[in-house]
Design a protein around this motif. Sequence first.
Motif, mmCIF file in Angstrom:
data_model
loop_
_atom_site.group_PDB
_atom_site.id
_atom_site.type_symbol
_atom_site.label_atom_id
_atom_site.label_comp_id
_atom_site.label_asym_id
_atom_site.label_seq_id
_atom_site.Cartn_x
_atom_site.Cartn_y
_atom_site.Cartn_z
ATOM 1 N N THR A 193 3.286 -27.537 49.655
ATOM 2 C CA THR A 193 1.900 -28.034 49.618
ATOM 3 C C THR A 193 1.198 -27.589 48.341
ATOM 4 O OG1 THR A 193 1.831 -27.928 52.031
ATOM 5 C CG2 THR A 193 -0.280 -28.112 50.897
ATOM 6 N N THR A 194 1.419 -26.328 47.936
ATOM 7 C CA THR A 194 0.829 -25.821 46.683
ATOM 8 C C THR A 194 1.292 -26.655 45.502
ATOM 9 O OG1 THR A 194 0.837 -23.600 47.626
ATOM 10 C CG2 THR A 194 0.553 -23.757 45.239
ATOM 11 N N THR A 195 2.585 -27.008 45.496
ATOM 12 C CA THR A 195 3.149 -27.818 44.408
ATOM 13 C C THR A 195 2.490 -29.193 44.361
ATOM 14 O OG1 THR A 195 5.261 -26.671 44.729
ATOM 15 C CG2 THR A 195 5.308 -28.710 43.443
ATOM 16 N N ILE A 196 2.320 -29.810 45.536
ATOM 17 C CA ILE A 196 1.715 -31.147 45.589
ATOM 18 C C ILE A 196 0.258 -31.089 45.129
ATOM 19 C CG2 ILE A 196 1.019 -33.010 47.165
ATOM 20 C CD1 ILE A 196 3.619 -32.279 48.779
ATOM 21 N N CYS A 197 -0.485 -30.050 45.564
ATOM 22 C CA CYS A 197 -1.887 -29.904 45.139
ATOM 23 C C CYS A 197 -1.981 -29.716 43.632
ATOM 24 C CB CYS A 197 -2.528 -28.711 45.847
ATOM 25 S SG CYS A 197 -2.765 -28.984 47.614
ATOM 26 N N THR A 198 -1.030 -28.966 43.086
ATOM 27 C CA THR A 198 -1.009 -28.755 41.630
ATOM 28 C C THR A 198 -0.676 -30.057 40.914
ATOM 29 O OG1 THR A 198 -0.194 -26.524 42.114
ATOM 30 C CG2 THR A 198 -0.131 -27.221 39.819
ATOM 31 N N LEU A 199 0.207 -30.840 41.489
ATOM 32 C CA LEU A 199 0.561 -32.149 40.914
ATOM 33 C C LEU A 199 -0.667 -33.057 40.817
ATOM 34 C CD1 LEU A 199 3.997 -32.959 42.544
ATOM 35 C CD2 LEU A 199 3.495 -33.173 40.113
ATOM 36 N N VAL A 200 -1.497 -33.028 41.853
ATOM 37 C CA VAL A 200 -2.714 -33.835 41.841
ATOM 38 C C VAL A 200 -3.610 -33.421 40.678
ATOM 39 C CG1 VAL A 200 -4.816 -34.419 43.103
ATOM 40 C CG2 VAL A 200 -2.651 -34.295 44.317
ATOM 41 N N SER A 201 -3.741 -32.102 40.457
ATOM 42 C CA SER A 201 -4.531 -31.602 39.324
ATOM 43 C C SER A 201 -3.948 -32.085 38.006
ATOM 44 C CB SER A 201 -4.560 -30.073 39.338
ATOM 45 O OG SER A 201 -5.186 -29.603 40.516
ATOM 46 N N MET A 234 11.969 -25.082 52.830
ATOM 47 C CA MET A 234 11.662 -24.501 54.138
ATOM 48 C C MET A 234 10.158 -24.260 54.248
ATOM 49 S SD MET A 234 14.473 -24.117 55.888
ATOM 50 C CE MET A 234 14.274 -22.766 57.053
ATOM 51 N N PRO A 235 9.637 -24.132 55.483
ATOM 52 C CA PRO A 235 8.203 -23.829 55.640
ATOM 53 C C PRO A 235 7.825 -22.550 54.903
ATOM 54 C CG PRO A 235 9.166 -24.428 57.752
ATOM 55 C CD PRO A 235 10.300 -24.324 56.783
ATOM 56 N N GLY A 236 6.707 -22.592 54.187
ATOM 57 C CA GLY A 236 6.207 -21.411 53.481
ATOM 58 C C GLY A 236 6.749 -21.222 52.075
ATOM 59 N N THR A 237 7.563 -22.191 51.595
ATOM 60 C CA THR A 237 8.143 -22.034 50.246
ATOM 61 C C THR A 237 7.256 -22.626 49.150
ATOM 62 O OG1 THR A 237 9.454 -24.036 50.645
ATOM 63 C CG2 THR A 237 10.545 -21.913 51.039
ATOM 64 N N GLY A 238 6.101 -23.218 49.541
ATOM 65 C CA GLY A 238 5.151 -23.642 48.513
ATOM 66 C C GLY A 238 5.136 -25.124 48.188
#
Length: 657
Positions: A649-657, A643-647
């Motif tokens: 985008t944060t997970t994808i950004c962390t995956l890139v790192s 759902m929106p706001g469950t994180g």
Amino acid sequence: METPGEDELLEMMMERSFTDLDEKARDRPPKKTIPRTKLCRGLNNRYCVLDVKEVYAPREEKHLTITAHQDREETELCILKDDWVGMQVKPGDVIHLEGNAELPNTWTVDKDSGYIILFPDHLISGTSIANGIRCLRRSVLSEKFKVCEKGSRQMLIGTMLHDVFQKATTCGFGEEVLQNLALQTVYGPKYLKEMYQLNLNQADIFQEIEEYLPSFQRWTHDYMTPVSQTNRTLGISAGSVTDRRAVQVSEFLDIEENVWSPRFGLKGKIDVTAKVKIHQKSKSVKTMPLELKTGKESNSIEHRSQVILYTLLSQERREDPEAGLLLYLKTGNMYTVPANRLDKRELLKIRNELSFYLTNVVHKSDNGTKEIKLASLPSLIADKQACRFCSQLRNCALYSRSVEQQSGSFYIPNDMLPVIESETAHLKAPHLQYFSLWYLMCSLETISKDSKMGRKNIWMLSSEEREEDGQCVGNLNCIGSVQSISDGQYLHCFQRRAGDIPATNLMTGDRVVVSGEEKKFLALSTGYIKEVNRNNITCILDRSLAKIPQGTVFRLDHEEGGGGMESHLGNLSKLMVNSPASEKLRDLIIDFKKPGFIQHLSSVLPPDAKDTVANILKGLNKPQKQAMKRVLLSTDYTLIVGMPGTGKTTTICTLVS
């Protein structure tokens, strides 16, 4: 007999009300719908066709009942005669008429007078129309699958040669100047990506471009007026011209002039706009389009047709040039191409056919189900040799197998059956069904977007009308000097002539079309907004407006664009390619093969990465870490759902790192 309960009664009433509505609708005559476009008379007149009647005596004609009024109160008659009779037009279509009404409220379009433009707000490029002379089907597919047109070495060299010639129109055609321009073009950053994609060597490309440069100089020697200040700045001495021709170029007015023509339903970029002296019984000066060609000197019908269409485009900005110029850069030979009525008529008829097929992409099934289906494309040509080198061969075969052959009523030449079969033999029935379904979905989405009027508002509505919706800012002056940021990027600042910038939906990053408030200055340039404030709007545009006459009043319109389905259809086409990569994607996406996962994380991450990974994972919650692990173990794909706001985008950004 059991009495029906309250719920059953309510259901019966509802059922009856829907049935009554259906019966009333069946009795009512079909209403002729007026399309969502502004109908009007005048330069950009727009008529809606209300009725089409075929008349056979005393000779075959097509009579169109038309109106330029939204309420349909006033109607007029348009009579199509001669070779216009075969034009495909139906009630509800929008047309533009060129010519004169001989009788009150009666237009006649025949072989000698008048033109009719079908769906004039659909602007079609001159290249597409010229390509449609030999195969209309290819032109339709090229408009739909634009991203599938592969680049080639020859195309890239052609683009670079255009660039060198166009820059020479301002820098000069001297030998040293041309050498420097060629070096800057080949070794500069502009075409680096294309050369890398095609695995080309810069030194080899420069050598090939260098072979053309003597022809550039030969052309200036033969076709440019020596006695003018313009030519002295171009590095041509007054005594160098020995062979004077009937046509002499005296001045270059513009390069890559972008023109939209809502009168003729055309658009295009004119390579060079030149002032030309014509030496006949009396000397005259005309402003003509100059089309550059880098391939074989063929003077072909396609090349001449493009020039003729550019003469129509030129009429949007200035008087009819009556002819255009066709220059072959390999030899330096130039042809004058007269734009006579017969040629213009035939090309506009091809344009109308293209417009018909690009607009009528779906239809309701006639088997009583009212199911929406894809329409057929123009018929296949029986020319295996031409098809072999066609850039749209795969898409042509795909559409034939997945759409047209399913209907059973589409004729396919016997010679083409094996070609279509060989192009699609690697695809199973579900793959063809998938292509058909998603082509239909993309088409319906395009129709939905186009119905919201979009780009046509820019020329059909005044800036004041557009400002009410916040989609435009008009009554602007260009202030200060134009700054060149890079090749093809120019910084402009616009200020309201009176008062502050009005409230607008335009904001930083929005794409805009810059036009003059005068109709002849439509779509001078496109670009995006850099900054909007109370006093002015700053834009980065693809063309400099420095040469536009002083005092021109501008308007900025939000670039709403077309359907935007090109990339989706391109990806759909690539999914059907006969290659290992596409086959794997078909297995996963269409055949629902389960994605694979590796068992242990240790086989993915090296042992010394443990501390680094632990540091990156800090701050993530348990579901995010589980999603991270699942992705790292994936050999095919992982869908992260939440759902929106469950994180996510944060997970994808962390995956890139």
